[in-house]
Design a protein around this motif. Structure first.
Motif, PDB file in Angstrom:
ATOM      1  N   ASN A 132       0.832  -1.212   0.000  1.00  0.00           N
ATOM      2  CA  ASN A 132       0.000   0.000   0.000  1.00  0.00           C
ATOM      3  C   ASN A 132       0.863   1.257   0.000  1.00  0.00           C
ATOM      4  OD1 ASN A 132      -2.425  -1.404  -0.018  1.00  0.00           O
ATOM      5  ND2 ASN A 132      -2.616  -1.437   2.212  1.00  0.00           N
ATOM      6  N   ASP A 149      -6.694  -2.092  -2.246  1.00  0.00           N
ATOM      7  CA  ASP A 149      -6.071  -2.889  -1.190  1.00  0.00           C
ATOM      8  C   ASP A 149      -6.864  -4.188  -1.112  1.00  0.00           C
ATOM      9  OD1 ASP A 149      -5.278  -4.116   1.110  1.00  0.00           O
ATOM     10  OD2 ASP A 149      -5.481  -2.354   2.407  1.00  0.00           O
ATOM     11  N   CYS A 165      -2.438 -10.163  -0.137  1.00  0.00           N
ATOM     12  CA  CYS A 165      -1.542 -10.770   0.853  1.00  0.00           C
ATOM     13  C   CYS A 165      -1.508 -12.280   0.708  1.00  0.00           C
ATOM     14  CB  CYS A 165      -2.011 -10.432   2.263  1.00  0.00           C
ATOM     15  SG  CYS A 165      -1.622  -8.750   2.747  1.00  0.00           S
ATOM     16  N   SER A 198       0.083 -13.834   3.296  1.00  0.00           N
ATOM     17  CA  SER A 198       0.396 -14.180   4.686  1.00  0.00           C
ATOM     18  C   SER A 198      -0.831 -14.230   5.582  1.00  0.00           C
ATOM     19  CB  SER A 198       1.366 -13.143   5.246  1.00  0.00           C
ATOM     20  OG  SER A 198       0.792 -11.854   5.104  1.00  0.00           O
TER      21      SER A 198
HETATM   22  C1  LIG Z   1      -3.621  -6.999   6.865  1.00  0.00           C
HETATM   23  C2  LIG Z   1      -4.035  -5.948   5.948  1.00  0.00           C
HETATM   24  C3  LIG Z   1      -3.087  -5.129   5.335  1.00  0.00           C
HETATM   25  C4  LIG Z   1      -1.626  -5.121   5.691  1.00  0.00           C
HETATM   26  O1  LIG Z   1      -0.994  -6.320   5.566  1.00  0.00           O
HETATM   27  P1  LIG Z   1       0.338  -6.632   6.392  1.00  0.00           P
HETATM   28  O2  LIG Z   1       0.900  -7.745   5.587  1.00  0.00           O
HETATM   29  O3  LIG Z   1      -0.129  -7.060   7.747  1.00  0.00           O
HETATM   30  O4  LIG Z   1       1.190  -5.443   6.406  1.00  0.00           O
HETATM   31  C5  LIG Z   1      -3.541  -4.184   4.441  1.00  0.00           C
HETATM   32  N1  LIG Z   1      -4.843  -4.058   4.180  1.00  0.00           N
HETATM   33  C6  LIG Z   1      -5.788  -4.821   4.746  1.00  0.00           C
HETATM   34  C7  LIG Z   1      -7.223  -4.638   4.385  1.00  0.00           C
HETATM   35  C8  LIG Z   1      -5.422  -5.791   5.666  1.00  0.00           C
HETATM   36  O5  LIG Z   1      -6.357  -6.546   6.244  1.00  0.00           O
END
Ligand SMILES: *Cc1c(COP(=O)(O)O)cnc(C)c1O
Length: 355
Positions: free
Chosen positions: A64, A172, A200, A202
């Motif tokens: 982001n 995002d 993500c 993770s």
């Molecule tokens: C978890 C999350 C992030 C950030 O991810 P990290 O890998 O924890 O830095 C960004 N946006 C949303 C909507 C998230 O749930």
């Protein structure tokens, strides 16, 4: 008593298949673009999102931030929903490191922003008094809005307003595959009308590390420099990409199980007097509910849940968040409901005795 951990899907552990793939991964120096596993993952990610290219990142927060750095100049204005993760949970990186000003508009119960609200706040260009609006950030699924989903049509309506004003759109999509599974559409359909998208590995996909930022070739090339600048140029990162490739093959379809468990959890919670939620509004794996002050203050309730073996997180005030994931079975959901119900009864009893 075995604690049931509903804090986040980030607690998921890599599978045996991921660990084997990591051990055997072919690697090289990714800063030179020579890690074959990273290159393969980036190609796969770009293809899944329907974008030209993709870049491996250390985290969703880095994706982001790098997207913001790439799209914006210092002093620009970035519009997002008032419940946005980038606004709440990323340590103010957009302001501190990208130097942009954030303008908030309302989120509805699925985390959508309205095209009309957006149209009203976009600043006209060419007035030296105004920070130019250069970016709109959307979120799908929406974390603080109970894992709410936006359809491709929802996204298009907002993106059309932004694009008509020459404003870029970043999605995002930390949990975009949860949205894709819930809506039964390909993830690429959810990203079709945005300029770039991050997701993500993770979280529910169970990888130890990683996020991908996907977009046009030229955007990704610029993002590569910003990633280097913020310290995200990793070397033999193919050991991480190998887990990511396994995740994309094996971890997406099973998200439906997490959603079914979340539904079971939400319906059970709705039947406990003193807890408030609308299970119909929680289409994926995040359940957020309110506890009555007559039962307990938020922090006291969370302490009592922890003692009873239920781990949760705390969005604030009287809100409690529970997230289902690969290590939470339907039996765990039933056991968690029994424990929560016991905690509520206990707290109510103690209040009555005390009053
Ligand atoms: C978890 C999350 C992030 C950030 O991810 P990290 O890998 O924890 O830095 C960004 N946006 C949303 C909507 C998230 O749930």
């Amino acid at each position: 008593m075995n604690p049931i951990d509903l804090r986040s899907d980030t607690f998921t552990l890599p599978t045996d298949e991921m660990r084997r793939a990591m051990a055997q991964a072919e690697v090289g120096d990714d800063v030179y673009g020579e890690d074959p596993s990273i290159n393969q993952l980036q190609e796969r990610a770009a293809q899944l999102m329907g974008k030209e290219a993709a870049l491996f990142m250390a985290s969703g927060t880095m994706s982001n931030l790098v997207a913001t750095l790439t799209h914006c100049h210092r002093g620009d204005e970035v519009v997002m929903g008032e419940q946005g993760h980038m606004f709440w949970n990323e340590s103010g990186g957009a302001a501190a490191l990208a130097g942009v000003q954030i303008r908030l508009v309302p989120n509805d119960d699925q985390g959508r922003i309205s095209p009309d609200d957006l149209a009203k706040v976009i600043r006209p260009r060419g007035n030296i008094h105004f920070p130019p609006t250069t970016l709109v950030c959307l979120e799908n699924t929406h974390n603080r809005c109970s894992g709410g989903v936006q359809t491709p049509e929802d996204t298009k309506r907002v993106a059309d307003v932004a694009h008509a004003a020459g404003v870029k759109v970043h999605l995002d999509g930390a949990r975009i595959f949860n949205a894709a599974v819930a809506l039964e559409v390909p993830a690429s359909a959810l990203a079709e009308d945005v300029d770039d998208v991050s997701f993500c590995l993770s979280k529910a996909l169970s990888c130890p590390v990683g996020s991908l930022l996907c977009g046009p070739q030229e955007f990704v090339e610029e993002a590569r420099r910003w990633r280097k600048m913020v310290g995200g140029g990793m070397r033999q990162a193919g050991v991480l990409a190998a887990a990511g490739l396994v995740a994309l093959d094996t971890m997406i379809d099973r998200l439906a199980d997490d959603h079914a468990n979340a539904r079971r959890l939400a319906q059970g919670l709705a039947n406990i007097p003193g807890l408030r939620l609308d299970p119909e509004r929680m289409p994926t794996n995040i359940v957020i509910f309110e506890v009555d002050e007559a039962v307990a203050k938020g922090p006291e309730f969370i302490r009592a849940l922890l003692q009873a073996g239920v781990k949760v997180t705390y969005p604030g005030q009287q809100s409690i968040r529970m997230v289902t994931h690969r290590h939470v079975s339907s039996q765990d959901v039933d056991e968690a409901l029994a424990r929560v119900s016991g905690v509520v009864r206990g707290l109510r009893g103690a209040r009555k005795a005390g009053s």
